[in-house]
Scaffold this active site. Sequence first.
Site, short mmCIF file in Angstrom:
data_model
loop_
_atom_site.label_atom_id
_atom_site.label_comp_id
_atom_site.label_asym_id
_atom_site.label_seq_id
_atom_site.Cartn_x
_atom_site.Cartn_y
_atom_site.Cartn_z
N SER A 20 -16.70 14.03 25.37
CA SER A 20 -17.63 13.88 24.16
C SER A 20 -18.97 14.39 24.21
CB SER A 20 -17.63 12.08 24.23
OG SER A 20 -17.97 11.79 25.48
N GLU A 22 -23.26 14.21 23.35
CA GLU A 22 -24.36 13.08 22.83
C GLU A 22 -25.41 14.12 22.31
OE1 GLU A 22 -25.25 9.74 25.40
OE2 GLU A 22 -27.60 10.37 25.35
N ASP A 114 -35.93 1.64 28.68
CA ASP A 114 -37.16 1.46 29.52
C ASP A 114 -38.11 1.51 28.62
OD1 ASP A 114 -35.81 2.40 31.72
OD2 ASP A 114 -35.84 4.36 30.94
N PHE A 223 -36.08 15.88 35.02
CA PHE A 223 -34.72 15.00 35.17
C PHE A 223 -34.96 13.97 36.22
CE2 PHE A 223 -31.65 18.30 33.77
CZ PHE A 223 -31.94 18.04 32.23
N HIS A 273 -18.80 13.16 29.69
CA HIS A 273 -19.67 12.90 28.55
C HIS A 273 -20.93 13.98 28.72
CE1 HIS A 273 -21.33 10.84 24.99
NE2 HIS A 273 -22.76 10.60 25.92
#
Length: 295
Positions: A20, A22, A114, A223, A273
Amino acid sequence: MPRDQTIGELLAYATEPTFSFEFFPPRDEAGQQLLTRTISELQPLRPDWVSVTYGANGSSRQRTLDATMAIIASTDLRVMGHLTCTGQTVDELKAVIDAYGDAGVRNILAIRGDMPGGPSVPWERHPGGLANATELVELVRSRGDFCVGVAAFPDGHSTSTLEQDAQILLGKQQAGASFAVTQLFFELGHYFELVGRARSAGCTLPIVPGIMPVTSVRQLGRFAEMSGADIPARVAERLLAAPDDPEQVRITGSRIAAELCERLLAGRAPGLHFFTQNRSVATREILAMLRAGHR
């Protein structure tokens, strides 16, 4: 698979790993054109589902809804909506959930989110809002026949121990979640250790690993800062071998991700994903590498 089948049903009955994509909501017209092009380039790969992220504090709420509705209107893809509970009242959350339902979205990823400023800022409950993702799962399930996904954290979460995190994941399942998608990570063992802790706690949710290919050197620090992901020295060294060659960095990042994916699938991860960053090249490269390895 029919689009009206939920992601939970898909994962429960799939005979092969799912994959999948995103996306994030575009900020302007140029971003919308890029997203449209990226979707058109990835759609022929026939992903099992796609999703559009939701600003951690609800800041991109309308843009997320608009992008999600556009994908539904222009493709036959199964779409998952995102939702966070940071900085929003319960009534605001109900409005978004109902908007998803009215558009025919049956799958929602429910996460706490967040604070503005990122994960280093202490989280605060909105006076009229919810306390955590577990309560958000309960709210989504109360508004209709939704399949709810949740987040999982291979590198742990800043507000809990690894063991507590497993119990929280179990709580999300008991609240009605059907599957989990992990945050990005680079250490293979961290994913399987997460799964092991979850199973020991009694959590049976399918846990889909989230894959973020590194496409530029400057992403490494971002990251680590935004997700808490451990960046192994061996990964950083490979990416820094040619820091002034953007194409080589992207190819190396794709190879690193493909190697991780290969080992995840060998360990019987239920799917992959991909966090595409609204670009198609790296994701297409990784899938091509994986398919070449199975010829």
